[in-house]
Design a protein around this motif. Structure first.
Motif, PDB file in Angstrom:
ATOM      1  N   ASP A 125      48.631  38.432  41.958  1.00  0.00           N
ATOM      2  CA  ASP A 125      47.749  39.557  41.657  1.00  0.00           C
ATOM      3  C   ASP A 125      48.326  40.348  40.472  1.00  0.00           C
ATOM      4  O   ASP A 125      49.499  40.696  40.480  1.00  0.00           O
ATOM      5  N   PRO A 126      47.483  40.589  39.448  1.00  0.00           N
ATOM      6  CA  PRO A 126      48.029  41.198  38.233  1.00  0.00           C
ATOM      7  C   PRO A 126      48.704  42.544  38.466  1.00  0.00           C
ATOM      8  O   PRO A 126      49.740  42.820  37.882  1.00  0.00           O
ATOM      9  N   SER A 127      48.125  43.372  39.322  1.00  0.00           N
ATOM     10  CA  SER A 127      48.688  44.717  39.410  1.00  0.00           C
ATOM     11  C   SER A 127      49.585  44.940  40.616  1.00  0.00           C
ATOM     12  O   SER A 127      50.481  45.773  40.555  1.00  0.00           O
ATOM     13  N   ILE A 128      49.364  44.232  41.713  1.00  0.00           N
ATOM     14  CA  ILE A 128      50.269  44.479  42.847  1.00  0.00           C
ATOM     15  C   ILE A 128      50.996  43.221  43.286  1.00  0.00           C
ATOM     16  O   ILE A 128      51.647  43.202  44.315  1.00  0.00           O
ATOM     17  N   LYS A 134      46.796  52.580  43.536  1.00  0.00           N
ATOM     18  CA  LYS A 134      46.662  52.375  42.094  1.00  0.00           C
ATOM     19  C   LYS A 134      45.380  52.995  41.560  1.00  0.00           C
ATOM     20  O   LYS A 134      45.146  52.991  40.361  1.00  0.00           O
ATOM     21  N   ASP A 162      42.445  42.994  37.205  1.00  0.00           N
ATOM     22  CA  ASP A 162      43.025  43.628  38.393  1.00  0.00           C
ATOM     23  C   ASP A 162      42.061  43.588  39.581  1.00  0.00           C
ATOM     24  O   ASP A 162      42.476  43.572  40.726  1.00  0.00           O
ATOM     25  N   TYR A 222      39.441  45.333  44.467  1.00  0.00           N
ATOM     26  CA  TYR A 222      39.420  46.790  44.370  1.00  0.00           C
ATOM     27  C   TYR A 222      40.017  47.459  45.616  1.00  0.00           C
ATOM     28  O   TYR A 222      40.694  48.478  45.531  1.00  0.00           O
ATOM     29  N   PHE A 223      39.751  46.882  46.771  1.00  0.00           N
ATOM     30  CA  PHE A 223      40.185  47.505  48.024  1.00  0.00           C
ATOM     31  C   PHE A 223      41.717  47.553  48.102  1.00  0.00           C
ATOM     32  O   PHE A 223      42.305  48.573  48.463  1.00  0.00           O
ATOM     33  N   ALA A 224      42.325  46.426  47.719  1.00  0.00           N
ATOM     34  CA  ALA A 224      43.789  46.376  47.724  1.00  0.00           C
ATOM     35  C   ALA A 224      44.367  47.360  46.712  1.00  0.00           C
ATOM     36  O   ALA A 224      45.380  48.020  46.973  1.00  0.00           O
ATOM     37  N   LEU A 225      43.711  47.480  45.551  1.00  0.00           N
ATOM     38  CA  LEU A 225      44.171  48.432  44.533  1.00  0.00           C
ATOM     39  C   LEU A 225      44.152  49.847  45.081  1.00  0.00           C
ATOM     40  O   LEU A 225      45.084  50.626  44.895  1.00  0.00           O
ATOM     41  N   ILE A 233      44.834  34.586  37.562  1.00  0.00           N
ATOM     42  CA  ILE A 233      43.475  34.152  37.898  1.00  0.00           C
ATOM     43  C   ILE A 233      42.416  35.152  37.445  1.00  0.00           C
ATOM     44  O   ILE A 233      41.228  34.918  37.610  1.00  0.00           O
ATOM     45  N   ALA A 242      39.997  41.132  40.023  1.00  0.00           N
ATOM     46  CA  ALA A 242      39.696  39.743  40.360  1.00  0.00           C
ATOM     47  C   ALA A 242      40.666  39.144  41.360  1.00  0.00           C
ATOM     48  O   ALA A 242      40.360  38.164  42.005  1.00  0.00           O
ATOM     49  N   GLY A 243      41.837  39.730  41.487  1.00  0.00           N
ATOM     50  CA  GLY A 243      42.810  39.156  42.412  1.00  0.00           C
ATOM     51  C   GLY A 243      42.486  39.540  43.837  1.00  0.00           C
ATOM     52  O   GLY A 243      41.505  39.099  44.417  1.00  0.00           O
ATOM     53  N   LEU A 244      43.325  40.403  44.379  1.00  0.00           N
ATOM     54  CA  LEU A 244      43.074  40.851  45.749  1.00  0.00           C
ATOM     55  C   LEU A 244      41.904  41.806  45.784  1.00  0.00           C
ATOM     56  O   LEU A 244      41.324  42.075  46.822  1.00  0.00           O
ATOM     57  N   PHE A 261      49.409  46.897  51.903  1.00  0.00           N
ATOM     58  CA  PHE A 261      49.168  47.021  50.466  1.00  0.00           C
ATOM     59  C   PHE A 261      50.043  48.050  49.772  1.00  0.00           C
ATOM     60  O   PHE A 261      50.025  48.180  48.570  1.00  0.00           O
ATOM     61  N   MET A 276      47.344  34.016  45.749  1.00  0.00           N
ATOM     62  CA  MET A 276      46.449  35.009  45.177  1.00  0.00           C
ATOM     63  C   MET A 276      47.148  36.365  45.207  1.00  0.00           C
ATOM     64  O   MET A 276      47.026  37.172  44.291  1.00  0.00           O
ATOM     65  N   GLN A 302      44.188  50.760  48.233  1.00  0.00           N
ATOM     66  CA  GLN A 302      45.193  50.895  49.300  1.00  0.00           C
ATOM     67  C   GLN A 302      46.598  50.983  48.744  1.00  0.00           C
ATOM     68  O   GLN A 302      47.468  51.601  49.339  1.00  0.00           O
ATOM     69  N   ASP A 325      34.077  47.207  42.933  1.00  0.00           N
ATOM     70  CA  ASP A 325      34.070  45.798  43.297  1.00  0.00           C
ATOM     71  C   ASP A 325      33.218  45.001  42.326  1.00  0.00           C
ATOM     72  O   ASP A 325      32.080  44.673  42.635  1.00  0.00           O
TER      73      ASP A 325
END
Lengths: 311, 316, 443
Positions: free
Chosen positions: B147-150, C286, C272, C278-281, B168, C274-276, A55, B143, C283, C211
């Motif tokens: 992803d909007p931010s990453i 962000k 933000d 909160y966990f990905a954010l 999405i 809804a995609g991957l 990530f 997906m 990590q 989440d």
């Protein structure tokens, strides 16, 4: 006898425009190629990235902290219990290893059997629908077509119960059975090609005293070799990627197919995220056989189409 | 079953003689040809489907005793705002998905046909790659890209000066994003089908047209499209039906969200079974409604496209 | 052509030869199928199974592991088709429906017959699995919620993690919790959320993420942390039939959370999450803070940056975390109920829970085994006491809301929560409507 209309005059400007149009078309095609390939590169890039860095550096086009460890995990070359001991295993990483070669074998067995059965039986039926006159022909064909429209989720449970009654849960034939004899899609597909066959050849053969079976076998089949191979490839890959049915019927390790096996890299906890690196490595490995098959037969499809049927 | 003939001398077995006699009877032969598929269809398609229609008149969770409730399930559906919204969402999806995908696929197939054989088969190999991946994996992959931010897509859009898009993550773009993901997966596959159709068009027709001075576009309009009709009918009918039944991508990426904006009909049915205490009656009733819609849409398509015939057979 | 024809002939021959016999596996002894979803616990439970099989010759335990989403569809289709595992890991959100569908074995008579103690677990855990005197599972582990922080970001902002021992929260101004979150939020110009020049439309580092897209009606790791600390409760108690989503305290807290991204720019917006997610954010660096469950500890330890676990903020009614537990249940359709019971009994015993504790992945239901888990983490220098202290504190936890219609409530509430988070409606109006729909289920 062609029925093309005559185009009377061609102006220079038209040609120029056509050339410009061609350039544009090639550019669009190149763009499409890029859009097609880039995500696949992303699969590979992620597969080579170490799980910890999945990530971070998300915009890096190259693998981050490159490692082949994910592939080794997928291929079962690493004993993950060693990794657990080193404390490097996190919930990012599935501790499962794949018994990869077994699952690969299973995928092959299942997909090949479905492909063979479905292609042959559907072609036979399609030929009859296109070329043989029998009572209720069009009605039966339309009923077949309606089979396309049944939401598969509805077929699921009754079929599962039936397979279970046969005692076929956890066997190859349990996974294979529902699509072995036909799919509406395959019958429909082949029928469209048989429809396009030249009638004259058949009529000539009938005059020569050929039987129906002979017609199908000696005249029609050779002419639709290309479509048949196309259908075979589509069927093979379609069954190769089937997920839900093999998941329910073939959970046993002996018959588990690759897609089901890949499922273990998906989210493991209610809020967890997939083991991305593992999933992507698994994906990369699992599509290789499909690519090989396609390249091998794809060429055949083209080469095998002869136009002997056309005067 | 069918007796095989070895090349050259046919084996005159008793079975073969019998078959030969029967071979004069078109009807018998016809049924013989469709027999295996008929068995498969009856067991794995027709029976479960009829059973589903029957279940749609029951209040049943498959575990306890069933109760006959007549048209109650259908009334419940009609009164359920979520059901109507799922139909709307599905239609929206089809409208986004099908035209773009079909036009792209025809374009790609026609382009492929112009290349020499080796280039063309490499290109076809590339085009089909997305379809070699399981649906679920494709959905997960996109997906990530969206992803909007990453995700990379927004990185890329930033480079060309377009602001951040939610994809999405917002009701305004979610269903379109899902349509785009599926176009990515299926356009190449569809173009292979169309390509197979193109290959059956005799080259001589084009040559003749060229001599007559017809340009590329004219040839496409006058020869390619009409002769492609059987294959195009097939592609359109099957992809529209498939498109109405979109599920995997939704289940993986949005689970019907945000705020129900991607709750397609199959997802609605899925929820009735797996999240709403196995309401088989409602689920099958919704399936019957979907089935009726698909039949109607298909009949209309077949009528419009005159699917029962092919212009190809008329050419000499 | 030769190839094609021979392929066809082979197929015809094969078709006639079908059905071939399947792989026959000789089974003399009883095989118990056991299912779980968390593969991080697989090694520990495999170890348990090996011990169990050693002391119970004649019983084989086969473990099946499927990812969370496949797991529940497989269990449910298994009920219907008669193919469910004998014993499976059960979840509080799902089990009331399984009780309603009459798919779980009431093990109370067996507990009484064998004199199995139910008081060796954390208080309250065993009772979660009881309805009307019937018992549907024995506890295996528990979890609480804590704060997870990116230690580098705290350091950069000059915030001492010790602030979490004392920080407060209220739905009016967010208390010191909101101050910290604001301080951890940075815009593109390097201004933090407390600065008057802060540009909320151009944030590069959010102070907080959570989440939301799976929060639904429970908000176990997201809103419940805040809503419960106002004194609000979900419903009228265990196996209740009336929900209180229309409570003004609840609406106010929900609105405050949504405003973190809708109004203030301190938290990642809905799209933000809804995609991957909160966990990905978190990590990806962000977001500086998030709230999460103790089962996710292992996931956070795999981060590239140092991660710490802190206490939840103190709300108007104190610190509150949801207390949730898993249990092992027996399926009514199991043909080997006695053997299945032996296995469940072993899973719930100290013998197995100590093995699980030593793996450090989760907190087992038996306190001594949970201490082992804490110790394992401490040995590698990770302090997870934020989760255990919460469980030990008087009034520090509230139970997972157990009522019927969990699935339906999830569908209804998730849509409502989405709309609030997207700023389409205000919390008060939306929650009133959603609550009516939820309570209509019980009529």
């Amino acid at each position: 006898m062609t029925t093309t209309q005559q185009i009377v005059s061609i102006q220079m400007s038209k040609q120029v425009r056509a050339r410009g149009g061609k350039m544009l078309a090639y550019l669009v095609l190149l763009a499409l190629l890029f859009i097609t390939l880039f995500p696949l590169w992303w699969v590979l890039r992620t597969a080579l990235t170490s799980p910890t860095f999945v990530f971070s550096h998300t915009s890096s086009l190259l693998p981050v902290n490159p490692t082949t460890q994910n592939f080794e995990r997928v291929l079962g070359l690493i004993d993950t219990s060693d990794l657990v001991g080193e404390g490097v295993v996190t919930s990012y990483m599935s501790t499962a290893t794949l018994d990869f070669w077994v699952f690969l074998r299973n995928s092959f067995i299942v997909s090949s059997a479905i492909t063979l059965g479905q292609t042959v039986f559907s072609s036979m039926a399609a030929y009859a629908f296109a070329r043989i006159k029998f009572p209720l022909r069009d009605t039966i064909f339309f009923i077949y077509l309606t089979g396309l429209m049944i939401p598969s989720i509805v077929l699921f449970i009754p079929n599962f119960v039936f397979i279970r009654q046969l005692g076929w849960i956890g066997t190859y034939q349990g996974i294979i059975a529902p699509t072995f004899l036909m799919t509406p899609f395959a019958v429909f597909f082949m029928r469209q090609f048989f429809l396009g066959l030249n009638k004259d050849l058949e009529e000539a053969a009938i005059i020569d005293g050929a039987t129906r079976i002979g017609l199908f076998w000696r005249i029609a089949l050779p002419l639709v070799k290309g479509p048949i191979l196309t259908l075979a490839i589509l069927t093979f890959i379609g069954s190769w990627n089937e997920y839900l049915w093999p998941l329910l019927v073939g959970r046993d390790e002996n018959v588990r197919v690759l897609t089901v096996a890949l499922g273990i890299f998906r989210e493991q906890t209610p809020q967890g995220s997939p083991d991305w690196a593992g999933l992507m490595a698994g994906t990369a490995v699992s599509i290789v056989p499909a690519i090989v098959i396609f390249l091998f037969f794809g060429r055949k499809v083209v080469d095998s189409i002869q136009f002997s049927g056309f005067k | 079953m069918v007796a095989g003939q070895t090349r050259g001398k046919p084996k005159r077995s008793v079975l073969f003689k019998l078959l030969n006699r029967l071979a004069d009877n078109e009807a018998v032969i016809g049924y013989l040809f469709i027999l295996p598929s008929l068995i498969g269809f009856a067991i794995f398609f027709a029976y479960p489907a009829l059973r589903a229609v029957y279940i749609s008149f029951l209040d049943w969770n498959l575990l306890s005793d069933a109760k006959y409730v007549g048209l109650d399930n259908y009334q419940t559906l009609v009164a359920d705002e979520r059901f109507w919204s799922s139909l709307r969402v599905t239609v929206l999806y089809v409208v986004w998905n099908i035209p773009v995908q079909t036009v792209l696929a025809v374009f790609m197939a026609v382009m492929l046909e112009r290349f020499s054989t080796p280039v063309s088969s490499i290109m076809r190999g590339i085009m089909i790659l997305p379809w070699l991946m399981p649906n679920v994996v494709v959905a997960l992959l996109w997906m990530w890209i969206l992803d909007p931010s990453i995700g990379l897509m927004n990185e890329f859009l930033k480079l060309v000066g377009i602001g951040k898009q939610p994809f999405i993550g917002s009701p305004a773009q979610a269903i379109q994003s899902i349509a785009a993901i599926n176009i990515w997966r299926h356009a190449g596959y569809t173009s292979i089908l169309i390509f197979a159709g193109l290959k059956t068009i005799p080259k001589s027709l084009y040559e003749a047209a060229s001599i007559d001075g017809a340009g590329d576009l004219t040839q496409f309009r006058k020869i390619t499209l009409p002769l492609l009709r059987p294959v195009l009918v097939f592609v359109l009918v099957t992809s529209v039906i498939g498109s109405f039944q979109v599920f995997d991508t939704v289940a993986v990426t949005t689970s019907g969200g945000p705020a129900g904006s991607t709750q397609v009909i199959i997802y609605y049915i899925f929820q009735q079974v797996f999240e709403r205490r196995i309401k088989m009656g409602i689920a099958t009733a919704a399936s019957v409604v979907l089935f009726a819609i698909l039949i109607t849409v298909t009949i209309v398509q077949m009528r419009l496209l005159r699917s029962g015939e092919s212009d190809l057979a008329d050419y000499q | 052509m030769k190839f094609l024809r021979s392929a066809i002939l082979i197929t015809l021959i094969l078709a006639i030869a079908l059905p071939v016999t399947g792989l026959a596996s000789a089974r003399q002894d009883v095989t118990i199928r056991y299912a779980l979803w968390d593969n991080n616990q697989l090694p520990a439970y495999t170890e348990c199974a090996n011990q169990f099989m050693e002391s119970n010759p004649g019983i084989t335990v086969e473990i099946e592991q499927l990812g969370w989403s496949d797991y529940w569809s497989a269990i449910q289709s298994g009920f219907v088709t008669g193919d469910a595992p004998d014993v499976f890991t059960n979840h509080l959100a799902k089990y009331p429906e399984f009780v309603a569908l009459e798919q779980l074995v009431d093990i109370q008579p067996l507990v009484e017959r064998d004199g199995v103690p139910t008081d060796i677990y954390y208080p309250g855990l065993a009772d979660l699995w009881v309805k009307d005197g019937a018992r549907y599972g024995l506890p295996k582990d528990w979890d609480t919620v804590g704060v997870v922080y990116n230690a580098d970001m705290l350091e950069a902002a000059g915030i001492d993690p010790a602030v979490m021992d004392e920080w407060t929260w209220n739905p009016e101004d967010g208390g010191t919790f909101e101050q910290v979150v604001a301080q951890l939020t940075l815009d593109a110009n390097g201004n933090n959320g407390l600065s008057p020049d802060f540009d909320k439309d151009n944030v590069v580092q959010y102070g907080f993420t959570t989440d939301w897209p799976t929060a639904a009606g429970y908000g176990q790791t997201s809103f419940s942390v805040f809503t419960a600390s106002t004194g609000w409760t979900y419903n009228n108690g265990l196996w209740g039939n009336e929900y209180y989503y229309d409570d003004p305290r609840f609406a106010q807290a929900i609105q405050w959370i949504a405003d973190l991204w809708l109004e203030k720019g301190y938290a990642a917006p809905y799209e933000d999450m809804a995609g991957l997610g909160y966990f990905a954010l978190f990590q990806a660096g962000k977001a500086a803070l998030t709230t999460d469950g103790s089962w996710m500890i292992g996931s956070y330890l795999g981060s590239e940056f140092p991660v710490g676990f802190g206490r939840l903020p103190i709300g108007p009614e104190g610190r509150k975390s949801m207390f949730n537990g898993l249990a092992d249940s027996i399926w009514v359709g199991s043909e080997h109920q006695e053997e299945a019971w032996q296995w469940v009994k072993f899973l719930a015993s100290a013998d197995c829970q100590n093995i699980v504790g030593q793996s450090g992945v989760v907190f087992p239901a038996i306190p001594e085994a949970a201490d082992l888990s804490l110790q394992v983490r401490a040995d590698i220098g990770v302090d997870v006491s934020a989760f255990t202290s919460q469980a030990a504190e008087e009034g520090g936890t509230f139970l997972f809301p157990i009522t019927d219609y969990g699935g339906e409530i999830t569908v209804i509430m998730q849509e409502a929560m989405d709309r609030i988070a997207l700023g389409e409606v205000d919390a008060e109006t939306e929650l009133k409507a959603a609550n009516e729909e939820v309570n209509a289920l019980f009529e």
